[in-house]
Design an enzyme around this catalytic site. Sequence first.
Site, PDB file in Angstrom:
ATOM      1  N   SER A 114       0.818  -1.214   0.000  1.00  0.00           N
ATOM      2  CA  SER A 114       0.000   0.000   0.000  1.00  0.00           C
ATOM      3  C   SER A 114       0.855   1.269   0.000  1.00  0.00           C
ATOM      4  CB  SER A 114      -0.917   0.022   1.224  1.00  0.00           C
ATOM      5  OG  SER A 114      -1.577   1.280   1.276  1.00  0.00           O
ATOM      6  N   ARG A 115       0.487   2.223  -0.862  1.00  0.00           N
ATOM      7  CA  ARG A 115       1.229   3.479  -0.913  1.00  0.00           C
ATOM      8  C   ARG A 115       0.573   4.537  -0.040  1.00  0.00           C
ATOM      9  NH1 ARG A 115       3.387   3.925  -7.095  1.00  0.00           N
ATOM     10  NH2 ARG A 115       4.879   5.342  -6.143  1.00  0.00           N
ATOM     11  N   SER A 116      -0.545   4.161   0.627  1.00  0.00           N
ATOM     12  CA  SER A 116      -1.266   5.144   1.443  1.00  0.00           C
ATOM     13  C   SER A 116      -0.412   5.747   2.566  1.00  0.00           C
ATOM     14  CB  SER A 116      -2.530   4.514   2.028  1.00  0.00           C
ATOM     15  OG  SER A 116      -3.436   4.239   0.987  1.00  0.00           O
TER      16      SER A 116
ATOM     17  N   THR B 241      -8.786  -1.400   2.752  1.00  0.00           N
ATOM     18  CA  THR B 241      -8.517  -1.888   1.404  1.00  0.00           C
ATOM     19  C   THR B 241      -8.831  -3.377   1.327  1.00  0.00           C
ATOM     20  OG1 THR B 241      -6.919  -1.848  -0.400  1.00  0.00           O
ATOM     21  CG2 THR B 241      -6.009  -2.177   1.800  1.00  0.00           C
TER      22      THR B 241
ATOM     23  N   LYS C  42     -13.363  -3.980   2.156  1.00  0.00           N
ATOM     24  CA  LYS C  42     -14.207  -2.811   1.847  1.00  0.00           C
ATOM     25  C   LYS C  42     -15.700  -3.087   1.964  1.00  0.00           C
ATOM     26  CE  LYS C  42     -11.092  -0.328  -1.246  1.00  0.00           C
ATOM     27  NZ  LYS C  42     -10.971   0.390  -2.526  1.00  0.00           N
TER      28      LYS C  42
ATOM     29  N   ALA D  67     -18.212  -4.916 -12.862  1.00  0.00           N
ATOM     30  CA  ALA D  67     -19.360  -4.677 -11.979  1.00  0.00           C
ATOM     31  C   ALA D  67     -19.094  -5.240 -10.591  1.00  0.00           C
ATOM     32  CB  ALA D  67     -20.620  -5.290 -12.585  1.00  0.00           C
TER      33      ALA D  67
ATOM     34  N   LEU E   1     -23.311 -10.580 -16.947  1.00  0.00           N
ATOM     35  CA  LEU E   1     -24.262  -9.489 -17.203  1.00  0.00           C
ATOM     36  C   LEU E   1     -25.151  -9.204 -15.996  1.00  0.00           C
ATOM     37  CD1 LEU E   1     -25.588  -7.457 -19.118  1.00  0.00           C
ATOM     38  CD2 LEU E   1     -26.998  -9.320 -20.024  1.00  0.00           C
TER      39      LEU E   1
ATOM     40  N   LYS F 126     -24.573  -9.095 -12.933  1.00  0.00           N
ATOM     41  CA  LYS F 126     -23.965  -8.190 -11.945  1.00  0.00           C
ATOM     42  C   LYS F 126     -24.025  -6.740 -12.428  1.00  0.00           C
ATOM     43  CE  LYS F 126     -20.047  -9.490  -9.924  1.00  0.00           C
ATOM     44  NZ  LYS F 126     -18.724 -10.186  -9.875  1.00  0.00           N
TER      45      LYS F 126
HETATM   46  P1  ATR Z   1     -13.003  -5.602  -7.315  1.00  0.00           P
HETATM   47  O1  ATR Z   1     -13.308  -5.305  -5.883  1.00  0.00           O
HETATM   48  O2  ATR Z   1     -11.584  -5.350  -7.713  1.00  0.00           O
HETATM   49  O3  ATR Z   1     -13.974  -4.956  -8.259  1.00  0.00           O
HETATM   50  P2  ATR Z   1     -14.430  -8.068  -7.715  1.00  0.00           P
HETATM   51  O4  ATR Z   1     -15.564  -7.538  -6.905  1.00  0.00           O
HETATM   52  O5  ATR Z   1     -13.996  -9.466  -7.552  1.00  0.00           O
HETATM   53  O6  ATR Z   1     -13.125  -7.197  -7.459  1.00  0.00           O
HETATM   54  O7  ATR Z   1     -14.770  -7.789  -9.260  1.00  0.00           O
HETATM   55  C1  ATR Z   1     -13.877  -8.122 -10.287  1.00  0.00           C
HETATM   56  C2  ATR Z   1     -14.427  -7.595 -11.603  1.00  0.00           C
HETATM   57  O8  ATR Z   1     -13.492  -7.884 -12.634  1.00  0.00           O
HETATM   58  C3  ATR Z   1     -15.741  -8.229 -12.029  1.00  0.00           C
HETATM   59  O9  ATR Z   1     -16.464  -7.290 -12.797  1.00  0.00           O
HETATM   60  C4  ATR Z   1     -15.240  -9.402 -12.890  1.00  0.00           C
HETATM   61  O10 ATR Z   1     -16.183  -9.890 -13.806  1.00  0.00           O
HETATM   62  P3  ATR Z   1     -17.294 -10.979 -13.326  1.00  0.00           P
HETATM   63  O11 ATR Z   1     -18.334 -10.215 -12.552  1.00  0.00           O
HETATM   64  O12 ATR Z   1     -17.823 -11.538 -14.590  1.00  0.00           O
HETATM   65  O13 ATR Z   1     -16.550 -11.979 -12.491  1.00  0.00           O
HETATM   66  C5  ATR Z   1     -14.116  -8.718 -13.615  1.00  0.00           C
HETATM   67  N1  ATR Z   1     -13.098  -9.614 -14.150  1.00  0.00           N
HETATM   68  C6  ATR Z   1     -12.147 -10.291 -13.460  1.00  0.00           C
HETATM   69  N2  ATR Z   1     -11.354 -10.979 -14.283  1.00  0.00           N
HETATM   70  C7  ATR Z   1     -11.811 -10.742 -15.545  1.00  0.00           C
HETATM   71  C8  ATR Z   1     -11.419 -11.180 -16.853  1.00  0.00           C
HETATM   72  N3  ATR Z   1     -10.351 -11.968 -17.034  1.00  0.00           N
HETATM   73  N4  ATR Z   1     -12.134 -10.725 -17.911  1.00  0.00           N
HETATM   74  C9  ATR Z   1     -13.192  -9.919 -17.729  1.00  0.00           C
HETATM   75  N5  ATR Z   1     -13.620  -9.484 -16.540  1.00  0.00           N
HETATM   76  C10 ATR Z   1     -12.927  -9.883 -15.455  1.00  0.00           C
END
Ligand code: ATR
Length: 273
Positions: free
Chosen positions: A14-16, A61, A65, A128, A154, A156
């Site tokens: 973390s850079r915070s 973080t 969250k 999403a 989709l 989500k």
């Molecule tokens: P964060 O808190 O970083 O948003 P997350 O809640 O796990 O982490 O969400 C990861 C996001 O990256 C999601 O939108 C995920 O898509 P899915 O909802 O279909 O899982 C997307 N994601 C992760 N790896 C991906 C990949 N290789 N290609 C496309 N979307 C990806």
Amino acid sequence: MDLYCVMGNPVEHSRSPAIHARFAELTGEAVTYERRLIPLDGFAQGVRAFMAQGGRGCNVTVPFKTEAPGLATECSERVQLAGAANTLSLRADGSIHADNTDGLGLVADITRNAGVPLAGRDVLLIGAGGAAAGVLGPLLRAGVRHVTVANRTLAKAQALVQAHGPLASLQKAELLALAPQALEADFDVIINATASSLAGGDVPVAARVLRPGALAYDMMYGPAAQGFLDWARAHGAVPRDGLGMLVEQAAEAFHIWRGVRPPSAQVLQELQA
Ligand code: ATR
């Protein structure tokens, strides 16, 4: 000295702490800011222990969250919309106020540091998950004309759009959920809120989404953003990584805690150098 920290797991990267130390130096605020590695099942305990030590506030973080709002006595409207918090204010009476400064940080970096106006613009938000959820409300409040949320899963994207429907109506903005392969329009600003580059995957949308000269923003920075930034540059867009968002979300947290706005643009320039 008033005590603050960032809690996460992992948290070494973390850079915070460095950013807040520089803010404190430049504003003359009496702030000490630490890094705390919290066991995966120990977030609530970690916050309580920090409060018992006199901690005044903490940033939250990965992966805490979405757990953070559950500990709070009060949650800002931004937290309620995002379902996630990154900034806790710990009060002497034992109450906790939760806020989310990620979206404010993104909007500030795009409009102030990159100099790209958002008002009236068409925006594509890719992803999403938690990262996308944290920024959609502030993007709508920034006066954009349209946001499409595109996600591999989709359902989500649809859930995120539904939750933000009332705010979009209030702001008179169009808000749409689409599968990435169904994207036909092009956009002024494209924001990657997925972890696709981290996994070494391809950029999850086709280059036709980029209007000539579009801003292509990855919320990650460093090597994790590189694939997306290279793709954007190769297709005539203006690439930008999330370092400025990181500094600006920290500045918003500092302002919440101290009532003082640190010179965030200066600190970003120092980090970029
Ligand atoms: P964060 O808190 O970083 O948003 P997350 O809640 O796990 O982490 O969400 C990861 C996001 O990256 C999601 O939108 C995920 O898509 P899915 O909802 O279909 O899982 C997307 N994601 C992760 N790896 C991906 C990949 N290789 N290609 C496309 N979307 C990806």
